[in-house]
Design a protein around this motif. Sequence first.
Motif, PDB file in Angstrom:
ATOM      1  N   MET A   1     -20.138  31.443  -6.899  1.00  0.00           N
ATOM      2  CA  MET A   1     -19.566  30.262  -6.274  1.00  0.00           C
ATOM      3  C   MET A   1     -20.338  29.044  -6.751  1.00  0.00           C
ATOM      4  O   MET A   1     -21.565  29.034  -6.737  1.00  0.00           O
ATOM      5  N   GLN A   2     -19.615  28.028  -7.174  1.00  0.00           N
ATOM      6  CA  GLN A   2     -20.256  26.799  -7.637  1.00  0.00           C
ATOM      7  C   GLN A   2     -20.894  26.056  -6.468  1.00  0.00           C
ATOM      8  O   GLN A   2     -20.449  26.166  -5.320  1.00  0.00           O
ATOM      9  N   GLU A   3     -21.929  25.289  -6.781  1.00  0.00           N
ATOM     10  CA  GLU A   3     -22.659  24.572  -5.740  1.00  0.00           C
ATOM     11  C   GLU A   3     -21.749  23.640  -4.932  1.00  0.00           C
ATOM     12  O   GLU A   3     -21.839  23.594  -3.702  1.00  0.00           O
ATOM     13  N   ALA A   4     -20.869  22.907  -5.605  1.00  0.00           N
ATOM     14  CA  ALA A   4     -19.996  21.989  -4.880  1.00  0.00           C
ATOM     15  C   ALA A   4     -19.096  22.745  -3.909  1.00  0.00           C
ATOM     16  O   ALA A   4     -18.896  22.310  -2.772  1.00  0.00           O
ATOM     17  N   THR A   5     -18.577  23.884  -4.328  1.00  0.00           N
ATOM     18  CA  THR A   5     -17.737  24.704  -3.445  1.00  0.00           C
ATOM     19  C   THR A   5     -18.533  25.166  -2.235  1.00  0.00           C
ATOM     20  O   THR A   5     -18.073  25.072  -1.092  1.00  0.00           O
ATOM     21  N   PHE A   6     -19.738  25.655  -2.486  1.00  0.00           N
ATOM     22  CA  PHE A   6     -20.615  26.101  -1.399  1.00  0.00           C
ATOM     23  C   PHE A   6     -20.869  24.968  -0.415  1.00  0.00           C
ATOM     24  O   PHE A   6     -20.792  25.159   0.803  1.00  0.00           O
ATOM     25  N   LEU A   7     -21.135  23.783  -0.921  1.00  0.00           N
ATOM     26  CA  LEU A   7     -21.431  22.647  -0.047  1.00  0.00           C
ATOM     27  C   LEU A   7     -20.195  22.180   0.720  1.00  0.00           C
ATOM     28  O   LEU A   7     -20.295  21.787   1.886  1.00  0.00           O
ATOM     29  N   ILE A   8     -19.024  22.224   0.095  1.00  0.00           N
ATOM     30  CA  ILE A   8     -17.790  21.851   0.797  1.00  0.00           C
ATOM     31  C   ILE A   8     -17.536  22.828   1.946  1.00  0.00           C
ATOM     32  O   ILE A   8     -17.256  22.411   3.080  1.00  0.00           O
ATOM     33  N   LEU A   9     -17.667  24.123   1.676  1.00  0.00           N
ATOM     34  CA  LEU A   9     -17.471  25.109   2.737  1.00  0.00           C
ATOM     35  C   LEU A   9     -18.524  24.938   3.828  1.00  0.00           C
ATOM     36  O   LEU A   9     -18.208  25.042   5.020  1.00  0.00           O
ATOM     37  N   THR A  10     -19.755  24.647   3.437  1.00  0.00           N
ATOM     38  CA  THR A  10     -20.821  24.420   4.420  1.00  0.00           C
ATOM     39  C   THR A  10     -20.514  23.202   5.287  1.00  0.00           C
ATOM     40  O   THR A  10     -20.727  23.221   6.501  1.00  0.00           O
ATOM     41  N   ALA A  11     -19.986  22.150   4.668  1.00  0.00           N
ATOM     42  CA  ALA A  11     -19.632  20.939   5.413  1.00  0.00           C
ATOM     43  C   ALA A  11     -18.571  21.215   6.468  1.00  0.00           C
ATOM     44  O   ALA A  11     -18.528  20.551   7.502  1.00  0.00           O
ATOM     45  N   LEU A  12     -17.725  22.214   6.204  1.00  0.00           N
ATOM     46  CA  LEU A  12     -16.645  22.540   7.140  1.00  0.00           C
ATOM     47  C   LEU A  12     -17.027  23.641   8.129  1.00  0.00           C
ATOM     48  O   LEU A  12     -16.225  23.995   8.992  1.00  0.00           O
ATOM     49  N   ALA A  13     -18.231  24.180   8.021  1.00  0.00           N
ATOM     50  CA  ALA A  13     -18.625  25.322   8.854  1.00  0.00           C
ATOM     51  C   ALA A  13     -18.669  24.983  10.340  1.00  0.00           C
ATOM     52  O   ALA A  13     -18.254  25.782  11.167  1.00  0.00           O
ATOM     53  N   ALA A  14     -19.172  23.818  10.685  1.00  0.00           N
ATOM     54  CA  ALA A  14     -19.366  23.485  12.096  1.00  0.00           C
ATOM     55  C   ALA A  14     -18.133  22.875  12.739  1.00  0.00           C
ATOM     56  O   ALA A  14     -17.892  23.068  13.931  1.00  0.00           O
ATOM     57  N   GLN A  15     -17.348  22.139  11.947  1.00  0.00           N
ATOM     58  CA  GLN A  15     -16.200  21.431  12.526  1.00  0.00           C
ATOM     59  C   GLN A  15     -15.247  20.991  11.428  1.00  0.00           C
ATOM     60  O   GLN A  15     -15.653  20.845  10.278  1.00  0.00           O
ATOM     61  N   PRO A  16     -13.990  20.758  11.776  1.00  0.00           N
ATOM     62  CA  PRO A  16     -13.053  20.208  10.787  1.00  0.00           C
ATOM     63  C   PRO A  16     -13.483  18.801  10.381  1.00  0.00           C
ATOM     64  O   PRO A  16     -14.082  18.069  11.179  1.00  0.00           O
ATOM     65  N   ARG A  17     -13.198  18.452   9.140  1.00  0.00           N
ATOM     66  CA  ARG A  17     -13.546  17.122   8.634  1.00  0.00           C
ATOM     67  C   ARG A  17     -12.434  16.631   7.725  1.00  0.00           C
ATOM     68  O   ARG A  17     -11.749  17.407   7.087  1.00  0.00           O
ATOM     69  N   HIS A  18     -12.317  15.303   7.638  1.00  0.00           N
ATOM     70  CA  HIS A  18     -11.395  14.699   6.674  1.00  0.00           C
ATOM     71  C   HIS A  18     -12.160  14.490   5.371  1.00  0.00           C
ATOM     72  O   HIS A  18     -13.381  14.690   5.297  1.00  0.00           O
ATOM     73  N   GLY A  19     -11.444  14.091   4.327  1.00  0.00           N
ATOM     74  CA  GLY A  19     -12.026  13.996   3.000  1.00  0.00           C
ATOM     75  C   GLY A  19     -13.303  13.184   2.925  1.00  0.00           C
ATOM     76  O   GLY A  19     -14.315  13.650   2.389  1.00  0.00           O
ATOM     77  N   TYR A  20     -13.283  11.956   3.450  1.00  0.00           N
ATOM     78  CA  TYR A  20     -14.473  11.125   3.367  1.00  0.00           C
ATOM     79  C   TYR A  20     -15.622  11.731   4.164  1.00  0.00           C
ATOM     80  O   TYR A  20     -16.785  11.668   3.754  1.00  0.00           O
ATOM     81  N   GLY A  21     -15.307  12.368   5.291  1.00  0.00           N
ATOM     82  CA  GLY A  21     -16.335  13.049   6.082  1.00  0.00           C
ATOM     83  C   GLY A  21     -16.964  14.193   5.311  1.00  0.00           C
ATOM     84  O   GLY A  21     -18.171  14.442   5.419  1.00  0.00           O
ATOM     85  N   ILE A  22     -16.157  14.899   4.522  1.00  0.00           N
ATOM     86  CA  ILE A  22     -16.689  15.982   3.688  1.00  0.00           C
ATOM     87  C   ILE A  22     -17.620  15.403   2.626  1.00  0.00           C
ATOM     88  O   ILE A  22     -18.709  15.928   2.389  1.00  0.00           O
ATOM     89  N   ILE A  23     -17.197  14.317   1.983  1.00  0.00           N
ATOM     90  CA  ILE A  23     -18.029  13.675   0.955  1.00  0.00           C
ATOM     91  C   ILE A  23     -19.384  13.286   1.547  1.00  0.00           C
ATOM     92  O   ILE A  23     -20.435  13.551   0.952  1.00  0.00           O
ATOM     93  N   GLN A  24     -19.381  12.669   2.717  1.00  0.00           N
ATOM     94  CA  GLN A  24     -20.631  12.257   3.366  1.00  0.00           C
ATOM     95  C   GLN A  24     -21.496  13.465   3.737  1.00  0.00           C
ATOM     96  O   GLN A  24     -22.707  13.454   3.545  1.00  0.00           O
ATOM     97  N   SER A  25     -20.859  14.495   4.268  1.00  0.00           N
ATOM     98  CA  SER A  25     -21.598  15.686   4.681  1.00  0.00           C
ATOM     99  C   SER A  25     -22.223  16.393   3.482  1.00  0.00           C
ATOM    100  O   SER A  25     -23.382  16.814   3.541  1.00  0.00           O
ATOM    101  N   VAL A  26     -21.470  16.517   2.388  1.00  0.00           N
ATOM    102  CA  VAL A  26     -22.002  17.162   1.178  1.00  0.00           C
ATOM    103  C   VAL A  26     -23.203  16.387   0.656  1.00  0.00           C
ATOM    104  O   VAL A  26     -24.220  16.972   0.276  1.00  0.00           O
ATOM    105  N   GLU A  27     -23.114  15.074   0.647  1.00  0.00           N
ATOM    106  CA  GLU A  27     -24.239  14.266   0.181  1.00  0.00           C
ATOM    107  C   GLU A  27     -25.460  14.475   1.080  1.00  0.00           C
ATOM    108  O   GLU A  27     -26.587  14.623   0.584  1.00  0.00           O
ATOM    109  N   ALA A  28     -25.256  14.528   2.395  1.00  0.00           N
ATOM    110  CA  ALA A  28     -26.367  14.747   3.322  1.00  0.00           C
ATOM    111  C   ALA A  28     -26.945  16.152   3.172  1.00  0.00           C
ATOM    112  O   ALA A  28     -28.171  16.323   3.127  1.00  0.00           O
ATOM    113  N   LEU A  29     -26.081  17.163   3.076  1.00  0.00           N
ATOM    114  CA  LEU A  29     -26.539  18.544   2.932  1.00  0.00           C
ATOM    115  C   LEU A  29     -27.352  18.744   1.660  1.00  0.00           C
ATOM    116  O   LEU A  29     -28.300  19.533   1.636  1.00  0.00           O
ATOM    117  N   SER A  30     -26.981  18.038   0.601  1.00  0.00           N
ATOM    118  CA  SER A  30     -27.669  18.182  -0.684  1.00  0.00           C
ATOM    119  C   SER A  30     -28.801  17.168  -0.842  1.00  0.00           C
ATOM    120  O   SER A  30     -29.382  17.063  -1.924  1.00  0.00           O
TER     121      SER A  30
END
Length: 109
Positions: free
Chosen positions: A1-30
Amino acid sequence: MQEATFLILTALAAQPRHGYGIIQSVEALSEGEVKLRPGTLYGALDRLASQGLIAVEREEIIDGRLRRYYQLSHSGLDALAEQAQRLRKRGAAAEAQLRRRPQLSGGAA
């Protein structure tokens, strides 16, 4: 699994998110190392949805624009948990190898 895919799935693990929320979460997680562009994100979301790893949770109109919220599916949750376990094992193996490395004198690596 590519890192970006892993981070996108991780961003969605706790709660649903919209696109910009996913972008922000991925940046914070990484810790700022991964910055997804919208085109990259939405291509990945389409691919993950077609693979059954995520689904649209809801849609709403905000300021005349459609906002789509994504959530992990059961398959996505399983895939994320499996990848997290694989990464833990790989990390433990790397740390074990690093502990076995002889200490070098003079500060050279």
